[in-house]
Motif scaffolding. Structure first.
Motif, short mmCIF file in Angstrom:
data_model
loop_
_atom_site.label_atom_id
_atom_site.label_comp_id
_atom_site.label_asym_id
_atom_site.label_seq_id
_atom_site.Cartn_x
_atom_site.Cartn_y
_atom_site.Cartn_z
N LEU A 103 -1.96 -0.61 6.45
CA LEU A 103 -1.59 -1.91 7.05
C LEU A 103 -0.47 -1.74 8.07
N MET A 104 0.46 -0.85 7.78
CA MET A 104 1.52 -0.58 8.77
C MET A 104 0.90 0.03 10.04
N HIS A 105 -0.07 0.92 9.84
CA HIS A 105 -0.75 1.53 11.00
C HIS A 105 -1.49 0.47 11.81
N LEU A 106 -1.99 -0.56 11.10
CA LEU A 106 -2.72 -1.63 11.78
C LEU A 106 -1.78 -2.74 12.24
N LYS A 107 -0.46 -2.49 12.19
CA LYS A 107 0.58 -3.40 12.69
C LYS A 107 0.64 -4.72 11.92
N LEU A 108 0.51 -4.61 10.59
CA LEU A 108 0.69 -5.77 9.70
C LEU A 108 1.88 -5.51 8.79
N SER A 109 3.02 -5.23 9.39
CA SER A 109 4.22 -4.85 8.63
C SER A 109 4.74 -5.97 7.74
N ASP A 110 4.53 -7.25 8.11
CA ASP A 110 5.04 -8.36 7.30
C ASP A 110 4.41 -8.38 5.91
N SER A 111 3.22 -7.83 5.78
CA SER A 111 2.57 -7.79 4.47
C SER A 111 3.03 -6.59 3.65
N VAL A 112 3.76 -5.68 4.28
CA VAL A 112 4.18 -4.45 3.58
C VAL A 112 5.61 -4.54 3.10
N TRP A 113 6.50 -5.22 3.84
CA TRP A 113 7.92 -5.23 3.47
C TRP A 113 8.16 -5.75 2.04
N PRO A 114 7.44 -6.76 1.55
CA PRO A 114 7.69 -7.21 0.16
C PRO A 114 7.47 -6.11 -0.87
N LEU A 115 6.63 -5.14 -0.56
CA LEU A 115 6.34 -4.06 -1.52
C LEU A 115 7.51 -3.09 -1.65
N LEU A 116 8.50 -3.22 -0.76
CA LEU A 116 9.66 -2.31 -0.81
C LEU A 116 10.83 -2.89 -1.59
N LYS A 117 10.66 -4.10 -2.10
CA LYS A 117 11.73 -4.70 -2.89
C LYS A 117 11.91 -3.93 -4.19
N ARG A 118 13.13 -4.05 -4.76
CA ARG A 118 13.45 -3.28 -5.97
C ARG A 118 12.63 -3.74 -7.16
N ASN A 119 12.23 -5.00 -7.16
CA ASN A 119 11.46 -5.49 -8.31
C ASN A 119 9.97 -5.22 -8.17
N ALA A 120 9.56 -4.51 -7.09
CA ALA A 120 8.14 -4.15 -6.92
C ALA A 120 7.80 -3.00 -7.86
N ALA A 121 6.50 -2.71 -7.98
CA ALA A 121 6.05 -1.62 -8.83
C ALA A 121 6.75 -0.34 -8.40
N PRO A 122 7.46 0.33 -9.27
CA PRO A 122 8.26 1.49 -8.87
C PRO A 122 7.41 2.64 -8.32
N GLY A 123 6.25 2.90 -8.93
CA GLY A 123 5.40 3.99 -8.43
C GLY A 123 4.92 3.71 -7.02
N LEU A 124 4.44 2.50 -6.82
CA LEU A 124 3.97 2.12 -5.50
C LEU A 124 5.10 2.19 -4.48
N ARG A 125 6.27 1.66 -4.86
CA ARG A 125 7.42 1.63 -3.93
C ARG A 125 7.84 3.05 -3.56
N GLY A 126 7.87 3.96 -4.52
CA GLY A 126 8.29 5.33 -4.26
C GLY A 126 7.35 6.05 -3.30
N HIS A 127 6.03 5.96 -3.57
CA HIS A 127 5.06 6.61 -2.68
C HIS A 127 5.09 5.99 -1.29
N LEU A 128 5.27 4.64 -1.27
CA LEU A 128 5.25 3.96 0.03
C LEU A 128 6.44 4.37 0.89
N ILE A 129 7.61 4.47 0.28
CA ILE A 129 8.81 4.90 1.04
C ILE A 129 8.59 6.29 1.63
#
Length: 452
Positions: free
Chosen positions: A415-441
């Motif tokens: 999604l970031m590659h497709l320039k939909l960053s607004d849908s990705v930033w919430p996944l970086l919050k601390r209360n997001a799934a830790p596994g997903l957040r770690g791989h995504l960072i």
């Protein structure tokens, strides 16, 4: 005048017996008549001539009378009227009023001018026949010269084309051979000499044999063997030129694949069959498809595109073994990248299968797949959001949860590659799934088009 004289004569006879006094009176009357005649007749005659000069018919009649008088003096042809004068008098005067002298002159003129006209016509006809014969001979000679010149030019051009063919770059061979078709009768012997005298591995012999093939099947055995040893650049040209004779090549190539032998020749035989016999059931052989896939990913990088294009007619049979290589971490990075490159080309119209390739892709592979999915933007976005919406079952193991997190992180990175960053930033919050957040960072730093 004649009537007057005749009247006077009759009167003289009737008065013969008159007296002397009557005769004297009569003589005095004749003197008065002669005086009148001498004064009036010339004037009347001049007036009549002047009146005749005023019309074409009158002038023609005067000319006829004048010429008849002259001709009658000697009756020689040189005194006859000219042809134009004769025609004009014939047309403009009344033949019924001609005098005997005029009639005789016109008859003589008709014979003389008729003879001259016939002679002139004969001369003209003979001249026209002679000119036509000469012109026809001249045109035949000119046509012969032109034909000989064209033939000489043709032979020179044919020889030039043969020289160009023997030394041509492979990209121009097809064009030159197409031009040589019109000169096959002129270049056949020269090309056969090249095939007989040049070495089997020379390009000159290969090009000459390809030019002879449409009309001389004796070169086919040499070409069948050479087809399996040509370079990647030469291969599509040779394969396409031999396509009309594919029935003679198909069995030869299947025999070469099934009998083993040198790997490069088996690989090229498979390349030939992908184009010549794509509907064969033998393409279902998993061992053959693995062999082709292994050779593709091991190819020289400069040749990969040519071989990839060669197998496009049977690409569906190669997707599974290419996908296995794509995901096999024990393979070298270059081979995995080559497998991804080939697979994305073969799946360019299959966004769902392209999306599945994201699972287990490394950074370079991810970029190749994302670029391919960019052509299916809407469907790729749907698949990415569907992946992010998937949740793990509470009973699943940590390994399965981590695999799901990796797939979702890959979807978010897409999604970031497709320039939909607004849908990705919430996944970086601390209360997001830790596994997903770690791989995504981690992946945003290595796979995002704009890591900053």
């Amino acid at each position: 005048e004649e009537a007057t004289e005749q009247g006077h004569s009759e009167q003289g006879h009737s008065d013969a017996g008159m007296s002397q006094s009557g005769m004297q009176k009569n003589g005095k009357r004749q003197e008065y008549y002669q005086l009148t005649h001498d004064y009036l007749v010339p004037a009347i005659r001049e007036w009549l001539n002047r009146k005749q000069q005023e019309t074409r018919r009158g002038r023609a009649a005067l000319k006829l009378s004048e010429l008849a008088t002259v001709w009658n003096g000697g009756q020689e042809n040189r005194y006859l009227p000219t042809f134009t004068e004769w025609v004009r008098m014939l047309v403009l005067t009344d033949a019924k009023r001609w005098s005997e002298m005029e009639r005789a002159m016109m008859a003589r003129s008709r014979r003389v001018h008729g003879t001259r006209v016939c002679l002139a016509l004969a001369v003209i006809v003979v001249g026209l026949i002679g000119f036509s014969t000469f012109e026809a001979a001249r045109q035949r000679e000119q046509a012969l010269v032109i034909s000989q010149q064209k033939e000489a030019d043709r032979r020179v051009l044919a020889a030039t084309l043969v020289d160009s063919l023997l030394e041509a770059d492979v990209s121009k061979v097809n064009q030159i051979i197409a031009r040589l078709i019109d000169y096959s009768a002129d270049v056949g012997d020269d090309l056969r000499l090249v095939v007989q005298n040049e070495a089997d591995d020379s390009n000159a012999k290969l090009h000459a044999a390809l030019a002879l093939l449409p009309n001389d099947k004796s070169v086919l055995p040499f070409l069948k063997a050479r087809l399996l040893t040509v370079s990647a650049e030469q291969f599509p040209v040779v394969r396409d030129l031999m396509f009309p004779d594919r029935a003679e090549v198909i069995d030869h190539c299947w025999d070469r694949i099934e009998s083993g032998g040198k790997t490069p020749e088996r690989f090229r035989a498979a390349c030939v069959l992908a184009n010549y016999d794509p509907e064969s059931s033998k393409w279902q052989d998993e061992g053959l498809c693995r062999f082709i896939s292994d050779e593709l990913v091991s190819a020289d990088p400069t040749e990969l595109l040519q071989w990839t294009q060669a197998f496009e007619p049977v690409s569906a049979a190669l997707i599974i073994p290419l996908t296995v290589i794509h995901a096999d971490k024990d393979r070298g990075e270059s081979k995995r990248e080559f497998a991804t490159n080939v697979a994305t080309r073969y799946l360019k119209d299959e966004p769902e299968q392209l999306f599945d390739l994201l699972d287990g892709a490394n950074d370079k592979q991810f970029v190749l797949i994302a670029n391919a999915l960019d052509g299916h933007r809407e469907r790729a976005i749907e698949l990415a959001f569907a992946q992010l919406a998937e949740s793990a079952n509470g009973e699943e193991s940590d390994l399965l949860r981590d695999e799901l997190a990796m797939r979702q992180a890959a979807a978010a990175t897409l999604l970031m590659h497709l320039k939909l960053s607004d849908s990705v930033w919430p996944l970086l919050k601390r209360n997001a799934a830790p596994g997903l957040r770690g791989h995504l960072i981690h992946w945003l730093a290595t796979r995002s088009p704009n890591p900053e």
